[in-house]
Design an enzyme around this catalytic site. Structure first.
Site, PDB file in Angstrom:
ATOM      1  N   ASP A 284       0.859  -1.167   0.000  1.00  0.00           N
ATOM      2  CA  ASP A 284       0.000   0.000   0.000  1.00  0.00           C
ATOM      3  C   ASP A 284       0.907   1.231   0.000  1.00  0.00           C
ATOM      4  O   ASP A 284       2.098   1.130   0.314  1.00  0.00           O
ATOM      5  CB  ASP A 284      -0.900  -0.026   1.235  1.00  0.00           C
ATOM      6  CG  ASP A 284      -1.861   1.142   1.272  1.00  0.00           C
ATOM      7  OD1 ASP A 284      -2.563   1.354   0.274  1.00  0.00           O
ATOM      8  OD2 ASP A 284      -1.892   1.848   2.292  1.00  0.00           O
TER       9      ASP A 284
ATOM     10  N   ASP B  53      -0.084   5.232   0.811  1.00  0.00           N
ATOM     11  CA  ASP B  53      -0.254   6.237   1.851  1.00  0.00           C
ATOM     12  C   ASP B  53      -0.314   5.575   3.224  1.00  0.00           C
ATOM     13  O   ASP B  53      -1.154   4.708   3.476  1.00  0.00           O
ATOM     14  CB  ASP B  53      -1.522   7.056   1.594  1.00  0.00           C
ATOM     15  CG  ASP B  53      -1.463   8.440   2.214  1.00  0.00           C
ATOM     16  OD1 ASP B  53      -0.510   8.717   2.949  1.00  0.00           O
ATOM     17  OD2 ASP B  53      -2.368   9.246   1.958  1.00  0.00           O
TER      18      ASP B  53
END
Length: 337
Positions: free
Chosen positions: A16, A18
């Site tokens: 992932d 952020d």
């Protein structure tokens, strides 16, 4: 696992962005270095994001500016997963109405589909993703097309998205406009649904992927849905209370402070009678509450605590009040200490 580092068991990291690699425009401390080291050890890096507004090339440029090794082909977006989902159901060159930004249009073209902007062009599908200039007019065109039978696909179902100003409405919230107006629920391509991680596996050819994320309801649940292992890092959204009260779908395989844990042996909690131990910490569930003793690396304490609480909770989840007493004595400025 004791004789090898965590990353040695996996051929690909499905990362992932952020909260894991960066926070806003800046890098998470140590993340680029950890990723360069992982690549140097032969691991494939795939940056897997629910963000459908930016193109892979734009995301790769941002990552490169931060010092993380990234090319456009290393980025896997929910727009790409949505485009594949549509392409597998309709013919080449089919018109698809885009309720979103350039990331969706680029992904659809890459799959041989033709992005359009009005229901008058008789689209066979409507694909919706978040975009800062999303208008009532475009939402209305999407609703008209879905009412006429077009397939309705959402790039992701995130109800909110984090920004420097706080959490703003996400694509999941915006899809409610068309869903409410038509009575048709969208097929969701992004995490935690399987299509996005399937897209990442197809693109990388991975046989032993590790999902790395900071959110339990997207990254970790997505890994569970895909049947692969997961690492939750504490540099983003999820914190100790979220982990301790997590139900089975939201329990990661591994817990770490940050990405540097990839390059160390993982100290898995071990059960000894009624107690779970981890590197100088011991945790047990007794009298309807968590008991935690010991010292050392605080994340080891959290690993032991999670093992004890999750065993006691079984298929359910622990009540927050039953673990807050321990957290209250070990929380400082939002960090487990």
């Amino acid at each position: 696992m004791d004789s090898q580092t965590l990353i040695d068991s996996y051929d690909t990291l499905l990362l992932d962005l952020d909260g894991v690699v960066y926070l806003g425009r800046g890098a998470v401390s140590g993340a680029p270095e950890a990723l360069r080291r992982a690549e140097g050890r032969g691991a494939r890096l795939a940056y897997v994001t629910n963000n459908a507004s930016r193109t892979p090339a734009a995301i790769a440029r941002h990552l490169s500016e931060l010092g993380a090794p990234a090319a456009a082909e290393d980025v896997v977006t929910s727009a790409q997963a949505a485009a594949r989902l549509v392409a597998e159901r309709v013919g080449p060159g089919a018109p698809v109405l885009v309720v979103g930004g350039m990331g969706l249009r680029t992904a659809l073209r890459a799959h041989g589909l033709r992005p359009v902007s009005t229901a008058l062009e008789k689209p066979v599908a409507v694909v919706q993703g978040i975009a800062p200039d999303l208008s009532y007019g475009l939402l209305s065109e999407g609703a008209l097309a879905v009412r006429k039978g077009a397939l309705f696909v959402a790039a992701n179902g995130d109800s909110t998205m984090p920004t420097g100003r706080g959490e703003l409405p996400g694509n999941g919230a915006m899809t409610r406009v068309i869903a409410t107006a038509t009575g048709v629920e969208p097929i969701v391509a992004g995490k935690p649904e399987p299509p996005l991680h399937r897209e990442a596996v197809l693109r990388t050819g991975s046989t032993r992927p590790l999902v790395v994320g900071d959110r339990l309801d997207t990254d970790i649940e997505g890994a569970r849905n895909a049947g692969v292992d997961s690492l939750l890092v504490l540099t983003g959204v999820a914190g100790p209370l979220d982990l301790l009260t997590a139900g089975p779908r939201h329990r990661p395989t591994f817990i770490a402070a940050d990405l540097s844990a990839l390059h160390r042996p993982y100290p898995a909690p071990r059960r000894d009678g009624e107690t779970w131990g981890c590197e100088g910490w011991s945790a047990r569930w007794d009298g309807g509450r968590l008991h935690l003793d010991g010292g050392g690396d605080p994340v080891d304490g959290l690993r032991a605590a999670c093992a004890a609480v999750w065993e006691a909770a079984g298929d359910g989840h622990a009540d927050a009040d039953a673990v807050k007493g321990v957290l209250a004595s070990r929380l400082q400025d939002g960090a487990f200490v």
